[in-house]
Write a protein that holds these residues in place. Structure first.
Motif, mmCIF file in Angstrom:
data_model
loop_
_atom_site.group_PDB
_atom_site.id
_atom_site.type_symbol
_atom_site.label_atom_id
_atom_site.label_comp_id
_atom_site.label_asym_id
_atom_site.label_seq_id
_atom_site.Cartn_x
_atom_site.Cartn_y
_atom_site.Cartn_z
ATOM 1 N N ALA A 1 -3.798 16.102 11.721
ATOM 2 C CA ALA A 1 -3.704 15.612 12.999
ATOM 3 C C ALA A 1 -2.738 14.815 13.474
ATOM 4 O O ALA A 1 -2.234 14.465 14.556
ATOM 5 C CB ALA A 1 -4.998 15.277 13.468
ATOM 6 N N GLY A 2 -2.371 13.872 12.407
ATOM 7 C CA GLY A 2 -1.391 12.900 12.639
ATOM 8 C C GLY A 2 -1.267 11.882 11.491
ATOM 9 O O GLY A 2 -2.001 11.972 10.458
ATOM 10 N N PRO A 3 -0.628 10.817 11.448
ATOM 11 C CA PRO A 3 -0.468 9.955 10.339
ATOM 12 C C PRO A 3 -1.949 9.070 10.306
ATOM 13 O O PRO A 3 -2.389 8.582 11.243
ATOM 14 C CB PRO A 3 0.569 9.025 10.727
ATOM 15 N N ALA A 4 -2.258 9.022 9.014
ATOM 16 C CA ALA A 4 -3.510 8.178 8.804
ATOM 17 C C ALA A 4 -3.140 6.740 8.679
ATOM 18 O O ALA A 4 -4.191 5.747 8.707
ATOM 19 C CB ALA A 4 -4.217 8.759 7.559
ATOM 20 N N VAL A 5 -1.686 6.342 8.244
ATOM 21 C CA VAL A 5 -1.678 5.137 8.050
ATOM 22 C C VAL A 5 -0.357 4.812 8.945
ATOM 23 O O VAL A 5 0.747 5.661 8.611
ATOM 24 C CB VAL A 5 -1.435 4.787 6.402
ATOM 25 N N ALA B 1 -8.550 5.840 5.019
ATOM 26 C CA ALA B 1 -7.773 6.360 6.113
ATOM 27 C C ALA B 1 -7.519 7.880 5.883
ATOM 28 O O ALA B 1 -7.679 8.707 6.881
ATOM 29 C CB ALA B 1 -6.845 5.421 6.744
ATOM 30 N N GLN B 2 -6.849 7.880 4.701
ATOM 31 C CA GLN B 2 -6.461 9.383 4.467
ATOM 32 C C GLN B 2 -7.546 10.394 4.489
ATOM 33 O O GLN B 2 -7.620 11.589 4.869
ATOM 34 C CB GLN B 2 -5.387 9.607 3.585
ATOM 35 N N GLU B 3 -8.775 9.918 4.056
ATOM 36 C CA GLU B 3 -9.759 10.727 3.546
ATOM 37 C C GLU B 3 -10.580 10.842 4.823
ATOM 38 O O GLU B 3 -11.621 11.683 4.795
ATOM 39 C CB GLU B 3 -10.619 9.982 2.665
ATOM 40 N N SER B 4 -10.344 10.117 5.834
ATOM 41 C CA SER B 4 -11.220 10.166 7.324
ATOM 42 C C SER B 4 -11.118 11.666 7.933
ATOM 43 O O SER B 4 -11.710 11.424 8.811
ATOM 44 C CB SER B 4 -11.195 8.766 7.927
ATOM 45 N N GLY B 5 -10.160 12.009 7.553
ATOM 46 C CA GLY B 5 -9.801 13.234 8.342
ATOM 47 C C GLY B 5 -9.489 13.095 10.066
ATOM 48 O O GLY B 5 -9.865 13.827 10.741
ATOM 49 N N GLY B 6 -8.746 12.044 10.188
ATOM 50 C CA GLY B 6 -8.506 11.580 11.491
ATOM 51 C C GLY B 6 -9.444 10.544 12.173
ATOM 52 O O GLY B 6 -9.128 10.483 13.566
ATOM 53 N N ALA C 1 0.925 -1.131 0.005
ATOM 54 C CA ALA C 1 0.014 0.091 -0.129
ATOM 55 C C ALA C 1 0.734 1.187 -0.085
ATOM 56 O O ALA C 1 1.908 1.085 0.429
ATOM 57 C CB ALA C 1 -0.826 -0.021 1.163
ATOM 58 N N PRO C 2 0.271 2.346 -0.445
ATOM 59 C CA PRO C 2 1.133 3.586 -0.319
ATOM 60 C C PRO C 2 1.506 3.892 1.237
ATOM 61 O O PRO C 2 1.086 3.636 2.098
ATOM 62 C CB PRO C 2 0.000 4.749 -0.695
ATOM 63 N N THR C 3 2.514 4.634 1.483
ATOM 64 C CA THR C 3 3.190 4.956 2.702
ATOM 65 C C THR C 3 1.868 5.931 3.506
ATOM 66 O O THR C 3 1.397 6.559 2.779
ATOM 67 C CB THR C 3 4.666 5.697 2.596
ATOM 68 N N GLY C 4 2.086 5.804 4.812
ATOM 69 C CA GLY C 4 1.261 6.436 5.400
ATOM 70 C C GLY C 4 1.346 8.004 5.468
ATOM 71 O O GLY C 4 2.432 8.680 5.719
ATOM 72 N N ASP C 5 0.512 8.707 5.052
ATOM 73 C CA ASP C 5 0.404 10.181 4.821
ATOM 74 C C ASP C 5 -0.335 10.864 6.111
ATOM 75 O O ASP C 5 -0.846 10.086 6.595
ATOM 76 C CB ASP C 5 -0.279 10.587 3.548
ATOM 77 N N GLU D 1 1.167 -3.152 21.094
ATOM 78 C CA GLU D 1 0.218 -2.523 22.298
ATOM 79 C C GLU D 1 0.131 -1.155 22.266
ATOM 80 O O GLU D 1 -0.751 -0.628 22.300
ATOM 81 C CB GLU D 1 1.061 -2.952 23.651
ATOM 82 N N GLU D 2 1.253 -0.297 22.075
ATOM 83 C CA GLU D 2 1.071 1.172 22.135
ATOM 84 C C GLU D 2 0.405 1.433 20.571
ATOM 85 O O GLU D 2 -0.663 2.453 20.843
ATOM 86 C CB GLU D 2 2.527 1.822 22.084
ATOM 87 N N GLN D 3 0.841 1.200 19.513
ATOM 88 C CA GLN D 3 0.120 1.535 18.253
ATOM 89 C C GLN D 3 -1.126 1.312 18.035
ATOM 90 O O GLN D 3 -1.965 1.761 17.270
ATOM 91 C CB GLN D 3 1.114 1.436 16.925
ATOM 92 N N ILE D 4 -1.493 -0.045 18.393
ATOM 93 C CA ILE D 4 -2.736 -0.479 18.040
ATOM 94 C C ILE D 4 -3.489 -0.539 19.353
ATOM 95 O O ILE D 4 -4.752 0.229 19.188
ATOM 96 C CB ILE D 4 -2.595 -2.126 17.497
#
Length: 304
Positions: free
Chosen positions: A41-45, A89-94, A31-35, A54-57
């Protein structure tokens, strides 16, 4: 999906690797890298490994919806699905974040989620898996899946804490009637009722789960409990019956081991039948239960 993911095997490995080395670079992905998300607000991916699972998920899902994409470079459907998820995810606005996991680099994450095929997509809210699907899906179906998650579990997210609670959906009268049959002790009638619902709605996960459980209980109660001690080692039917009785008696580890022992010493149809029965018993539990994860390891060893 119900129940918390068992993080013990992931935590142990993460702690050991943190002490031995610094975090490895994220693996490549189809997939494309996380934009950044649309609102910045932060990375979408994000790419996740066993070290920061544990931390990230899990921890992140306490604040926002986390959609986990279990992918592999060798899985053709991943090449179609992963870019679609990243774009949504990128279109969801965070509103939600996509956490991508390369199952070849982090097999224990796939194991914790009980992944049977790749790709598998799991949604987590409040540290709990709340929905999942396997394989590539059309974009509109994924959008509907996400909307359904927010409708049913969005109130668990902080951003919805102050919102007025949504009205409870009206109960399905067919499910209510089937439950009443079960509560009255009419197990056969209840099973027929739930099967009828499932025949009309194959995706009704609640009805499917109840059917599995009722079929198991009906079968297990028909066995003579003495079969646990009387079953001959070479009698496959008796050994499978003994496993049912053990499981009905709240001894899942012993039940699983009994079937795995059959798999070890049988071949062809008998082995296939024993394996199919073991998978049926697994389906009665949360796939992340430690005793299920352990039994799956034993099954893999017995088969290969």
């Amino acid at each position: 999906m119900s129940g918390a993911v068992d993080l013990s095997i992931l935590k142990e490995r993460a702690e050991a690797e943190r002490m031995a080395q610094s975090r490895p670079a994220p693996s490549s992905s189809p997939a494309p890298t996380g934009d950044e998300s649309a609102d910045g607000a932060g990375p979408a991916v994000i790419d996740v490994t066993e070290i920061d699972f544990e931390e990230q998920i899990v921890q992140r899902s306490l604040q926002q919806l986390v959609v986990v994409d279990l992918w592999a470079a060798w899985a053709e459907p991943s090449r179609e699905l992963s870019p679609t998820l990243a774009r949504l995810a990128q279109e969801s606005g965070g509103r939600w974040v996509l956490a991508r996991v390369d199952v070849d680099a982090s097999p224990r994450i796939a194991q914790a989620f009980g992944a049977q095929s790749i790709p598998m997509v799991i949604a987590l809210v409040g540290g709990q898996p709340v929905a999942a699907f396997n394989g590539a899906q059309p974009e509109e179906q994924i959008r509907g899946w996400l909307d359904d998650i927010f409708a049913k579990a969005g109130h668990l997210l902080p951003e919805s804490a102050g919102a007025a609670p949504e009205a409870e959906p009206e109960p399905d009268p067919r499910m209510v009637a089937a439950e009443e049959l079960m509560n009255s002790g009419d197990m056969d009638g209840a099973l027929d009722a739930y099967r009828a619902i499932l025949a009309l709605e194959p995706d009704n996960t609640e009805a499917a789960s109840i059917v599995r459980n009722l079929e198991f209980v009906t079968r297990a109660q028909a066995h003579d409990p003495a079969v646990v001690t009387n079953a001959e080692p070479g009698d496959v039917d008796a050994q499978l019956a003994a496993a049912d009785v053990l499981l009905l008696g709240q001894r899942p580890e012993a039940a699983f081991d009994r079937v795995i022992d059959v798999i070890k010493v049988t071949r062809d149809d008998d082995r296939s039948r024993a394996r199919a029965r073991l998978l049926e018993l697994f389906d009665l539990f949360d796939p992340a239960e430690p005793f299920v994860v352990a039994a799956r390891r034993k099954l893999a060893t017995a088969l290969y």
